[in-house]
Design an enzyme around this catalytic site. Structure first.
Site, short mmCIF file in Angstrom:
data_model
loop_
_atom_site.label_atom_id
_atom_site.label_comp_id
_atom_site.label_asym_id
_atom_site.label_seq_id
_atom_site.Cartn_x
_atom_site.Cartn_y
_atom_site.Cartn_z
N LYS B 64 0.82 -1.22 0.00
CA LYS B 64 0.00 0.00 0.00
C LYS B 64 0.85 1.27 0.00
O LYS B 64 0.40 2.33 -0.43
CB LYS B 64 -0.91 0.02 1.23
CG LYS B 64 -1.99 -1.04 1.22
CD LYS B 64 -3.18 -0.65 0.37
CE LYS B 64 -4.35 -1.59 0.59
NZ LYS B 64 -5.50 -1.23 -0.26
N SER B 314 1.39 -9.69 -0.21
CA SER B 314 1.05 -8.28 -0.19
C SER B 314 1.37 -7.55 1.11
O SER B 314 1.55 -6.33 1.10
CB SER B 314 -0.42 -8.11 -0.54
OG SER B 314 -1.21 -8.89 0.34
#
Lengths: 330, 330
Positions: B64, B314
Site C-alpha cells: 500500500k 502483499s
C-alpha cells in the site's frame, strides 16, 4: 566428543582469514548469500545504525549450513564415502543432513529425545538418519560412538572443528563486504563456532571493530568462562534459546579469548520481547537463539549509541505452535 | 466515497504502462525495492517454480505504501498544503500516514473502531491522526466527509484512484524486471487496486502472461462480480484476511474485466495453513491477506504444474498475540 588439547595444539587449529576466504569459495555455490536488513524504527529505538545479517534466511534456516557445507565438501573422496555423523538437537543436525545430501553421502544424526519437533522434522526431510539418545552428554557421546563404530562415518562436531568454524566465519565476511565500516559486530555464543568465525573474520578485515558475544543469562557459560579465564559450565541451561545451551571447547575458548572483546547477557524476557519486535518490525521469523544478539543491543547491554552495529540473526527454526507471546485466536 | 461513473469515464482513468513507469520514477527513492524469494521445498510441493514478491518487506509492511506515495507525491504544492484524508482499517491507513509524513503534510485517518490493534498502532506511530467511525460504510463515509469539510484535506481513496493503482502496479513492474519469463502472476484482490496495477503492468510487459486474482472464499465479491459481469457484493465478509473485505469499484472492475484471466478462491483453512507454511519455509511474516495469493497456488486452485509463477505476498502486518495456529507456550 572433545579430546584433550594443549594450548599450542589448539592455537594451530584456529582458522585464519585466508582459510575463511577459501571456505567461502568452497561453499559459495551451495549457500545463500543472505541479505542485510535495516529498520528505521529499530535505529530510532537504539540511537544506532543496525545491520541485521539474516542467517535465518540461510538454507536450512540457520548459519549452521555454512560450517556443515565447508566441513563436508572438504572431505576427501575416501572420507566422504564413509558418510558423516554428528550429535545435535537442532540446527547443526539439519545443516549436516542437507550438506551430506548435496554431496551424495549418508548422514547419521544423534539427537536427544526432547529436541524441538520442528528441528527433527527438518533433519528427516533433508534425509538425515536419526538415532535418539538421552539428553545427558554421556548418553550422547556413547550413542555417537556406537554409530561411528557401526558405520565408520566421520564425526563432524558442531563447533570443535576448524573447518566448521571457518565456514561459520563466512557470514561475517559477507557482512563486512556489504557494510565495511561497522564499529561493532554481535553474534550469539553457545559452543562458540559462530562467534569464533565471526571474530576471526571481523578482526582480520577491520582491526578496530569491537566483537561482542551474546548469551542467554540462563546459559551463561561463556560469560563465566571469560570472567574466570578458564572454561566453566553455566549455572543452569534452562533457556528458551534452545540452540545456545552448549559449552565452549578449548579451541573456541582460545579463539574467543584472543579476539572477542565482551560477552553480554540477555534475560529470557528480553529474548522473547526482542524476538517479537524482530517479527513485527523486520517481518522475519527469528528463533529465540537467533534473537539473543539483537536483544543485548535493544536492551542496552552494550554501548550502542551512535554506533554502526552488525547483528547476526543466526536462525529462524522454531515450533510455530509454541510461540511464547501468542494466545490462541478467538 | 464513490461517485457514479460512466464506462467511458472509467476507462479513461485507468493508468497505462507509461503511467506506472512514471509512478515508479516518482516513488523509487521513497520505497524499498523488495526482494523476490524462492524455496526449493515449496517448488517441490507444487511441481512449479514460485517467485515470491515480498511486499510484506515494503515500508509500512505492505504494498500500500507504493500507491499512497505515488498519490501523495503527485499532489500539487497547493493541494498538498491541505493535507490528506482516507478511510481505512488497515494497511492503506499506515501507508498514507507515512507517505504524508515524508511529504511533510498532515494525514487524517478515518478508521473503524474494530480495526486490528497493530494496524492502529502503526498509523499513530507514523503520525496519522485517527478519527474513529463505526464499521458500516455509511458511518465511514459520513465521518470522512465531516473530516474533509473541517480540514479541507484531499481524499486519497484506497483503490478508486488512478494514481494509487499506478503505484500498486510498480510491484509487478519490479517483479517482471527481476523474473521476466513468468507464465502466471497472482495477486490478492479486495477493492482491486493491487490486482488492477498488477494486471496492467504484467499484460503490458508480457502479453502472454496469465493474471490471476486470489480472494478469500468468505469474501468473494470479485469472484461473483466476474461471474455476473457486474459488481456484486460478497455473500459475507467473515474472513481472517481482514485486508480483503472491500468491494470492487467501477474503475477497478473495468480494469480487471479487461486484463485479468481468472479469480480463484481460498478457504479460511487454506489461508491459515499457507500462512504457517510461508512462516516456516520462507521465514517471513506474512499476514493472512498476504497469504491468499500463495494459498490458491499451494492448494491447487489453478493449473500450476510446470509453470513459473510470480506470487505477490502483499503484506506482513498482524497482531502477533493473535496467531491462529499457536497455543500459548508451556
Amino acid at each position: 566428543m572433545t579430546a584433550p588439547q594443549t594450548e599450542k595444539a589448539v592455537e594451530s587449529l584456529a582458522p585464519d582469514l585466508a582459510t575463511i576466504r577459501a571456505a567461502h569459495e568452497r561453499i559459495r555455490a551451495h549457500i545463500h548469500r543472505t541479505p542485510v536488513f535495516t529498520s528505521e524504527t529499530l535505529d530510532a529505538m537504539t540511537s544506532a545504525h543496525l545491520f541485521f545479517k539474516c542467517e535465518n534466511l540461510q538454507k536450512t534456516g540457520s548459519f549452521k549450513f555454512r560450517g556443515a557445507t565447508n566441513a563436508i565438501f572438504s572431505l576427501t573422496e575416501e572420507e566422504a564415502r564413509r558418510g558423516v555423523v554428528t550429535v545435535s538437537s537442532g540446527n547443526h543436525a539439519g545443516a549436516i543432513s542437507l550438506a551430506a545430501r548435496r554431496r551424495g553421502i549418508p548422514a547419521w544424526i544423534v539427537m536427544p529425545r526432547n529436541a524441538p519437533r520442528a528441528k527433527r522434522v527438518a533433519v528427516e526431510s533433508y534425509g538425515g538418519q536419526v538415532t535418539e539418545c538421552e539428553y545427558d552428554i554421556a548418553s550422547r557421546d556413547a550413542v555417537c560412538k556406537t554409530v561411528q563404530e557401526k558405520t565408520g562415518a566421520i564425526l563432524i562436531h558442531p563447533y570443535n572443528n576448524a573447518r566448521v568454524i571457518a565456514g561459520q566465519g563466512t557470514a561475517a565476511l559477507e557482512l563486512l563486504e556489504d557494510v565495511p565500516d561497522l564499529d561493532i559486530v554481535v553474534a550469539p555464543v553457545s559452543g562458540g563456532g559462530l562467534l569464533s568465525g565471526t571474530a576471526i573474520s571481523s578482526k582480520s578485515l577491520r582491526p578496530s571493530i569491537r566483537v561482542v558475544g551474546a548469551e542467554p543469562k540462563n546459559a551463561d557459560d561463556a560469560y563465566r568462562s571469560f570472567a574466570a579465564g578458564k572454561i566453566k559450565p553455566a549455572a543452569k541451561t534452562e533457556t528458551i534459546a534452545d540452540g545456545l545451551r552448549a559449552v565452549l571447547c578449548p579451541l573456541t575458548f582460545s579463539i574467543l579469548r584472543q579476539h572477542v572483546d565482551e560477552i553480554a547477557l540477555a534475560s529470557e524476557e528480553e529474548i522473547i520481547a526482542t524476538m517479537r519486535l524482530l517479527w513485527e518490525r523486520l517481518k522475519l521469523i527469528v528463533e529465540p537463539s537467533g534473537a539473543v544478539s539483537a536483544a543485548i543491543v535493544l536492551h542496552n547491554k552494550i554501548a550502542a549509541r551512535g554506533k554502526r552495529i552488525g547483528i547476526i540473526l543466526s536462525g529462524g527454526n522454531l515450533d510455530l505452535d509454541q510461540i511464547p507471546f501468542s494466545r490462541p485466536a478467538k
